[in-house]
Design an enzyme around this catalytic site. Structure first.
Site, PDB file in Angstrom:
ATOM      1  N   ASP A   1     -12.604   8.967  -6.790  1.00 27.23           N
ATOM      2  CA  ASP A   1     -12.039   8.112  -7.683  1.00 27.23           C
ATOM      3  C   ASP A   1     -12.498   8.279  -8.935  1.00 27.23           C
ATOM      4  O   ASP A   1     -13.297   7.661  -9.374  1.00 27.23           O
ATOM      5  CB  ASP A   1     -12.525   6.691  -6.845  1.00 27.23           C
ATOM      6  CG  ASP A   1     -11.894   5.573  -7.592  1.00 27.23           C
ATOM      7  OD1 ASP A   1     -10.873   5.690  -8.259  1.00 27.23           O
ATOM      8  OD2 ASP A   1     -12.328   4.473  -6.663  1.00 27.23           O
TER       9      ASP A   1
ATOM     10  N   ARG B   1       1.631  -6.492  -9.835  1.00 29.56           N
ATOM     11  CA  ARG B   1       2.198  -5.778  -8.604  1.00 29.56           C
ATOM     12  C   ARG B   1       2.264  -7.210  -7.417  1.00 29.56           C
ATOM     13  O   ARG B   1       2.618  -7.049  -6.343  1.00 29.56           O
ATOM     14  CB  ARG B   1       1.152  -5.125  -8.013  1.00 29.56           C
ATOM     15  CG  ARG B   1      -0.334  -5.460  -7.768  1.00 29.56           C
ATOM     16  CD  ARG B   1      -1.105  -4.261  -7.136  1.00 29.56           C
ATOM     17  NE  ARG B   1      -2.644  -4.844  -6.932  1.00 29.56           N
ATOM     18  CZ  ARG B   1      -3.371  -3.935  -6.249  1.00 29.56           C
ATOM     19  NH1 ARG B   1      -2.951  -2.964  -5.490  1.00 29.56           N
ATOM     20  NH2 ARG B   1      -4.678  -4.605  -5.833  1.00 29.56           N
TER      21      ARG B   1
ATOM     22  N   HIS C   1       0.572   3.288 -10.451  1.00 26.89           N
ATOM     23  CA  HIS C   1      -0.548   3.794  -9.671  1.00 26.89           C
ATOM     24  C   HIS C   1       0.164   4.516  -8.692  1.00 26.89           C
ATOM     25  O   HIS C   1       0.369   4.110  -7.338  1.00 26.89           O
ATOM     26  CB  HIS C   1      -1.207   2.395  -8.907  1.00 26.89           C
ATOM     27  CG  HIS C   1      -2.314   2.494  -8.047  1.00 26.89           C
ATOM     28  ND1 HIS C   1      -2.494   3.101  -7.029  1.00 26.89           N
ATOM     29  CD2 HIS C   1      -3.468   1.937  -8.016  1.00 26.89           C
ATOM     30  CE1 HIS C   1      -3.481   3.325  -6.421  1.00 26.89           C
ATOM     31  NE2 HIS C   1      -4.485   2.515  -7.059  1.00 26.89           N
TER      32      HIS C   1
ATOM     33  N   ARG D   1       0.849  -1.340   0.014  1.00 31.01           N
ATOM     34  CA  ARG D   1       0.027   0.051  -0.096  1.00 31.01           C
ATOM     35  C   ARG D   1       0.931   1.312   0.159  1.00 31.01           C
ATOM     36  O   ARG D   1       1.530   1.570   1.041  1.00 31.01           O
ATOM     37  CB  ARG D   1      -0.802  -0.049   1.388  1.00 31.01           C
ATOM     38  CG  ARG D   1      -1.810   1.324   1.523  1.00 31.01           C
ATOM     39  CD  ARG D   1      -2.891   1.339   0.232  1.00 31.01           C
ATOM     40  NE  ARG D   1      -3.834   0.259   0.453  1.00 31.01           N
ATOM     41  CZ  ARG D   1      -4.789  -0.104  -0.408  1.00 31.01           C
ATOM     42  NH1 ARG D   1      -4.625   0.414  -1.681  1.00 31.01           N
ATOM     43  NH2 ARG D   1      -5.599  -1.238  -0.002  1.00 31.01           N
TER      44      ARG D   1
ATOM     45  N   GLU E   1      -2.642   8.716 -11.120  1.00 29.29           N
ATOM     46  CA  GLU E   1      -2.175   7.458 -11.946  1.00 29.29           C
ATOM     47  C   GLU E   1      -1.989   7.487 -13.305  1.00 29.29           C
ATOM     48  O   GLU E   1      -2.764   7.870 -13.781  1.00 29.29           O
ATOM     49  CB  GLU E   1      -3.173   6.083 -11.352  1.00 29.29           C
ATOM     50  CG  GLU E   1      -3.490   6.098  -9.809  1.00 29.29           C
ATOM     51  CD  GLU E   1      -4.478   5.356  -9.417  1.00 29.29           C
ATOM     52  OE1 GLU E   1      -4.675   4.176 -10.247  1.00 29.29           O
ATOM     53  OE2 GLU E   1      -5.193   5.526  -8.509  1.00 29.29           O
TER      54      GLU E   1
HETATM   55  C1  BG6 Z   1      -7.431   2.980  -7.632  1.00 28.03           C
HETATM   56  C2  BG6 Z   1      -8.954   2.597  -7.941  1.00 28.03           C
HETATM   57  O1  BG6 Z   1      -6.811   3.005  -8.907  1.00 28.03           O
HETATM   58  O2  BG6 Z   1      -6.918   2.063  -6.825  1.00 28.03           O
HETATM   59  C3  BG6 Z   1      -9.743   2.616  -6.583  1.00 28.03           C
HETATM   60  O3  BG6 Z   1      -9.455   3.627  -8.815  1.00 28.03           O
HETATM   61  C4  BG6 Z   1      -9.076   1.715  -5.696  1.00 28.03           C
HETATM   62  O4  BG6 Z   1     -10.971   2.387  -6.764  1.00 28.03           O
HETATM   63  C5  BG6 Z   1      -7.651   2.030  -5.531  1.00 28.03           C
HETATM   64  O5  BG6 Z   1      -9.667   1.839  -4.415  1.00 28.03           O
HETATM   65  C6  BG6 Z   1      -6.809   1.019  -4.600  1.00 28.03           C
HETATM   66  O6  BG6 Z   1      -6.954  -0.178  -4.850  1.00 28.03           O
HETATM   67  P1  BG6 Z   1      -6.326  -1.275  -4.278  1.00 28.03           P
HETATM   68  O7  BG6 Z   1      -6.733  -2.820  -4.903  1.00 28.03           O
HETATM   69  O8  BG6 Z   1      -4.843  -1.404  -4.098  1.00 28.03           O
HETATM   70  O9  BG6 Z   1      -6.964  -1.223  -2.851  1.00 28.03           O
END
Ligand code: BG6
Length: 307
Positions: free
Chosen positions: A215, A103, A173, A77, A274
């Site tokens: 989002d 990933r 991302h 994260r 992103e």
């Molecule tokens: C973003 C999406 O790119 O990633 C969101 O648009 C999503 O909807 C976010 O919550 C995080 O995704 P993840 O799978 O890493 O929790």
């Protein structure tokens, strides 16, 4: 053959004294640490994931959650997760991993280089195997080139060595560290059409600001974005190539609480901008062809200092 990613083996073959070395990182995952005259950065081989970037004398540019898991096969994260070969849910099978498998996979080191001018480059690779073909039935070669200098340059090249074309979506991302999300503005998307789940979507008017969950998938844009941050007194510029979509995301209060690897109060200090190809901006790569998705991240002080 799977690469031996023990840090000692990697250092023997790919270490660049004074520039780049490998060590066990959080959770014991193998991490490349880069330090040169301009900046420091780290990249985890699990996920081909840039964890950090900081030009010397500046605050960290990327955000990483205090609650991130660092476990093989789990997403990290923060930093720069590589979403590929699909972005968000798989279009036909939502049981497949959200944001694709790149990933979650273990990447190999392809090469390291101290470049003229003082920048340092690390190249990681991922190719199809039985596990990826069960999720996505195509041969592929992915290369992630991370170049660290005063700017951070990230280039994700997808090649198609197979006999049929394939179509993919994806994203770099990127999670950015900000002083206070409610006070930032993301410039560069004025007039762009966007989709946002649970709404009819719309057309962006002025900069993107944050007073609730945002989002948004902005389509058909190759514009650079700038994050204006009055609290950290800086601007982060995200320029891109090979990308027709930009996603802007902050989970705000409720979604932050629902995510186990995200602190309840951490949404105030981050924003994702992103560099993507998603939705109608999917990319089709013919046999023998390639596509490169690139982001260049640069930081400059705000003209008026902190406020
Ligand atoms: C973003 C999406 O790119 O990633 C969101 O648009 C999503 O909807 C976010 O919550 C995080 O995704 P993840 O799978 O890493 O929790």
């Amino acid at each position: 053959m799977t690469q031996d990613v023990h840090p000692n083996r990697l250092n023997e073959r790919y270490g660049l004294p004074g520039h780049l070395g490998f060590e066990p990182g959080p959770g014991g995952l193998p991490v490349a640490t880069i330090e040169n005259a301009d900046a420091a950065a780290s990249v985890c081989l699990a996920g081909g994931h840039v964890l950090s970037f900081r030009p010397h004398g500046a605050e960290p540019v990327l955000w990483l959650s205090r609650h991130s898991r660092f476990e093989s096969g789990r997403p990290i994260r923060g930093g720069i997760p590589v979403c590929w070969p699909w972005f968000a849910a798989h279009p036909e099978d939502p049981a497949k991993p959200f944001h694709g498998f790149a990933r979650l996979a273990h990447w190999s080191v392809l090469g390291t280089e101290a470049l003229d001018g003082g920048n340092t480059r690390l190249r990681l690779g991922l190719t199809d195997d039985e596990a990826t073909r069960r999720l996505w039935p195509h041969a592929f070669e992915l290369e992630m080139a991370v170049t660290v200098g005063r700017d951070l340059h990230v280039a994700l090249t997808a090649r198609n060595p197979g006999p049929e074309p394939f179509t993919c979506t994806g994203a770099l991302h990127t999670y950015f560290r900000v002083g206070e999300v409610a006070r930032i503005a993301v410039h560069g998307l004025n007039g762009c059409r966007y989709r946002e789940a649970g709404t009819d979507g719309g057309v962006q008017q002025g900069p993107v600001t944050f007073d609730r969950e945002v989002d948004r998938l902005y389509l058909d844009t190759d514009a650079a974005c700038t994050i204006e941050d009055p609290v950290l007194a800086r601007r982060i510029r995200v320029a891109k190539a090979g990308s027709r979509s930009t996603v802007v995301w902050n989970p705000w209060i409720d979604k932050a609480r629902r995510m186990p690897d995200f602190g309840d109060d951490e949404y105030t200090g981050m924003v994702c901008v992103e560099t993507a190809n998603a939705g109608t901006d999917a990319v089709t790569i013919p046999p023998g062809g390639a596509h490169c998705l690139e982001a260049r991240i640069a930081v400059e002080p705000a003209p008026h200092g902190p406020s």
